[in-house]
Every structure is written in C-alpha cells, then in structure tokens.
Enzyme design. Structure first.
Site, PDB file in Angstrom:
ATOM      1  N   LYS A 197       0.811  -1.208  -0.008  1.00  0.00           N
ATOM      2  CA  LYS A 197      -0.104   0.031  -0.112  1.00  0.00           C
ATOM      3  C   LYS A 197       0.858   1.194   0.022  1.00  0.00           C
ATOM      4  CE  LYS A 197      -3.638   2.513   2.473  1.00  0.00           C
ATOM      5  NZ  LYS A 197      -4.677   2.361   3.406  1.00  0.00           N
ATOM      6  N   LYS A 250      -2.109  -1.415  -3.853  1.00  0.00           N
ATOM      7  CA  LYS A 250      -3.089  -0.227  -3.785  1.00  0.00           C
ATOM      8  C   LYS A 250      -2.046   1.022  -3.900  1.00  0.00           C
ATOM      9  CE  LYS A 250      -6.259   1.892  -0.394  1.00  0.00           C
ATOM     10  NZ  LYS A 250      -6.733   1.933   0.795  1.00  0.00           N
TER      11      LYS A 250
HETATM   12  C1  PBG Z   1      -7.025   3.704   5.326  1.00  0.00           C
HETATM   13  C2  PBG Z   1      -7.550   3.442   4.069  1.00  0.00           C
HETATM   14  C3  PBG Z   1      -7.476   4.294   2.974  1.00  0.00           C
HETATM   15  C4  PBG Z   1      -8.126   3.794   1.787  1.00  0.00           C
HETATM   16  C5  PBG Z   1      -8.600   2.565   2.281  1.00  0.00           C
HETATM   17  N1  PBG Z   1      -8.247   2.461   3.764  1.00  0.00           N
HETATM   18  C6  PBG Z   1      -6.978   5.696   3.009  1.00  0.00           C
HETATM   19  C7  PBG Z   1      -5.482   5.910   3.430  1.00  0.00           C
HETATM   20  O1  PBG Z   1      -4.859   5.061   3.712  1.00  0.00           O
HETATM   21  O2  PBG Z   1      -5.336   7.326   3.906  1.00  0.00           O
HETATM   22  C8  PBG Z   1      -8.059   4.447   0.614  1.00  0.00           C
HETATM   23  C9  PBG Z   1      -9.274   3.856  -0.442  1.00  0.00           C
HETATM   24  C10 PBG Z   1      -9.443   4.702  -1.552  1.00  0.00           C
HETATM   25  O3  PBG Z   1      -8.733   5.807  -1.894  1.00  0.00           O
HETATM   26  O4  PBG Z   1     -10.382   4.610  -2.304  1.00  0.00           O
HETATM   27  N2  PBG Z   1      -7.000   2.753   6.264  1.00  0.00           N
END
Ligand code: PBG
Length: 326
Positions: A197, A250
């Site tokens: 991520k 992601k």
């Molecule tokens: C946070 C989380 C995020 C997303 C999913 N879980 C945002 C972040 O890490 O700040 C982002 C999903 C998206 O942008 O569609 N745990």
C-alpha cells in the site's frame, strides 16, 4: 507489397478470431464493492466521488441488494465515525455495538452468502486521522497499534466478517491478527493483507468521504514510497510468512508493475484496489465528455486484471457489472 511472413493483424481480422485468443476475462465475480456507511439517517453524497454515498443502514441494505442482483458477491465496509467517538487510540474500532459490527450482522442476516470484507485500520476512529496510534512526540507507534488492530479484527470476526483486510501497513500485524483469530476459534476467517500500500495522493477523495485525513503530517512512515518496487516483495514475504490468505496492491492503475511482480512471486490470490482518486479521475473526465466512461472504465479494469489481479476492489463494481451484462 511488403514481403512479411508475420502479419499479426491476421489474428485480429474478425471478432470471432479475436475471441480465439483473448487472454483476460473480466466479470462481476472478480469485484469487491467498497461501501461507505454512517450512523445517521439518509444518504449523503460525496462531492469528490460522484455516484458514491455515505449510506445509512437501510440504504446499505438496498445497495447490497442491488449489487447482489447484478452479480456482485463481495463488499468491503468503510465507516464514517462521529467526531465525538474518536480518540487517540481509536478504541471505537472494537466496540461490538459499533457501526461496522452492527452493519455486518444486519447484512449477514439478509444476505448469508455475501462475502463480507472489513477494513482493519484505526484511521476512521483515530482523532489524529492516522492508521496508527500517534505518540506525544508525533511518531506512529507500531506495536501498540497492532494490539488495537487485533481487537478490531476479532470484533469483526465475532460479528460475522468472512475476510478481514488490514490496510494500516504496521509491521507484524498479519501474524498477530492470525494468532488472535485462531486463539478465539476463528480459524476460518481469512486475511486479505494490504501488502503493498503506497503513500498515494490518489486516496484524497476517500479521506473526504470519511473525514479521515491525517490531522498532521503524512503517512510516509508506514505506507510505501511510490518509487519502490522491490520493497513490495519484502512486504509480500512478510505477509505470506505471517499467514495472509490473499495479498493486495493499492492503488491499482499507477502500480500495474507491482501487481505483475506480486503475481509472479506468489500463488496466493492477488487483489488490487482501484482507489477513490482513480475513480474520481474517470468520473470527472466522463462528466466533462472527455472520455467514454463505459469504455475507459472497462479498459482500466481489464488492465488491472491483465497485470495479474484476481480480485479488484472498485467503486465502479456495480456500473461495470451492468455494462458487462449488456
Ligand atoms: C485507510 C484506508 C485508505 C483507503 C482505504 N483504507 C486511505 C488511506 O490510507 O489514507 C483508501 C481507499 C481509496 O482511496 O479509495 N486505512
């Protein structure tokens, strides 16, 4: 006339011949639909994500019923938590009567075969807007956070989650969550690890949706540097060792090489998350009439599948399912 032995166009000369060697499939069975829930009443539009809403529990039922009818079999829930329930350790995340467990129990009662995925991370519950607990001097505390995540995952499992998906990027959380679930008898609950991520600008609209933007700083001490590919393999090794059942990359579109890398390095199912910013870009261009929405969305999803993703988390799941059925 060119004297060419090889004319690749011969294999593209008709729809039937093209279909002979079409390599990649795309169908609703590959999708997980992310849904936003809130504890109030009514549905609230999300300005930077046209077509997505914060749903109340009744609207959530209706949304899932619609998605189910379109062939979608899995959803992942993201809660918008009232400011007064947030604290520095995000304790609301394991309240058995909190929004997520209540929503899971309702949905499981109505849709027993629905695959319920939950997000495990502190940011919706944390007054600092970070995925982990922030120390007084502004560091993100890894091990203390993992202890909270274990309670959160267990709370979701008790409510009936099929898959818990830790999105926090703390070290060692997959193994600790696996042990916690197993010790409590939840050996059948799966873990979908957010393995690679990235610290991405493409999460912006999501943070608007949940009002969960970090109150200070950024997420670069836990989420990965967009410049890095090898580091994803290191995260993969850790998650596989610790017992992840599925792994995720992601965002998806800007990281297709990372999806391909994980696909080559593991036989576990690979998921990719087409995040809020990817959705917003496609929506905005479509609204302006600059892109053909259906064609460009299906192409973006096909690209993610071609790169090696088995599973795609996408806000376009329902629309794509409808387009694929046409
Ligand atoms: C946070 C989380 C995020 C997303 C999913 N879980 C945002 C972040 O890490 O700040 C982002 C999903 C998206 O942008 O569609 N745990």
């Amino acid at each position: 006339m060119l004297s060419l032995r090889s004319r690749p166009r011969r294999n593209r000369k008709s729809a039937a011949i093209r279909a002979f060697h079409s390599e990649t499939t795309l169908s609703p069975r590959h999708f997980i639909l992310p849904l936003f829930v809130h504890a109030g009443t009514g549905i609230q539009p999300i300005a930077s994500m046209p077509g997505c809403y914060r749903l109340d529990l009744d609207a959530l039922d209706a949304e899932v019923a619609g998605a189910w009818a379109e062939g979608i079999r899995a959803v992942v829930l993201f809660p918008a938590i009232a400011e007064e329930l947030k604290n520095s350790t995000g304790d609301e995340c394991y309240n058995p009567n909190g929004l997520v467990p209540v929503a899971i129990r309702r949905l499981k009662a109505k849709f027993p075969d629905l695959v319920m995925v939950t997000d495990v991370a502190l940011d919706p519950y944390n007054s600092d807007g970070h995925d982990g607990i922030v120390s007084p001097d502004g560091r993100i505390l890894n091990d203390e956070t993992v202890a909270q995540l274990c309670k959160q995952a267990l709370c979701h499992a008790r409510a009936g989650a099929d898959i818990v998906a830790p999105s926090d990027m703390m070290d060692g959380r997959i193994g600790e969550i696996r042990d916690t679930l197993d010790d409590a008898g939840f050996t059948g609950v799966s873990i979908l690890a957010y393995t690679a991520k990235y610290a991405s600008a493409f999460y912006g609209p999501f943070r608007d949706a949940l009002d969960s933007a970090p109150k200070f700083g950024d997420k670069k001490t836990y989420q990965m540097d967009p410049a890095n590919r090898r580091e994803a393999l290191r995260e993969l090794d850790a998650d596989v060792d610790e017992g992840a059942d599925m792994v995720m990359v992601k965002p998806a579109g800007p990281y297709l090489d990372v999806i391909a890398e994980l696909r080559a390095a593991t036989d576990l199912p690979v998921a990719a998350y087409q995040v809020s910013g990817e959705y917003a870009m496609l929506k905005a261009a479509a609204e302006k009439g600059w892109l053909d929405e259906k064609k460009s969305v299906l192409e973006s999803l096909m690209g993610i599948r071609r790169a090696g993703a088995d599973i795609i988390l996408t806000y376009y799941a329902r629309q794509a399912a409808r387009w694929l059925a046409e």
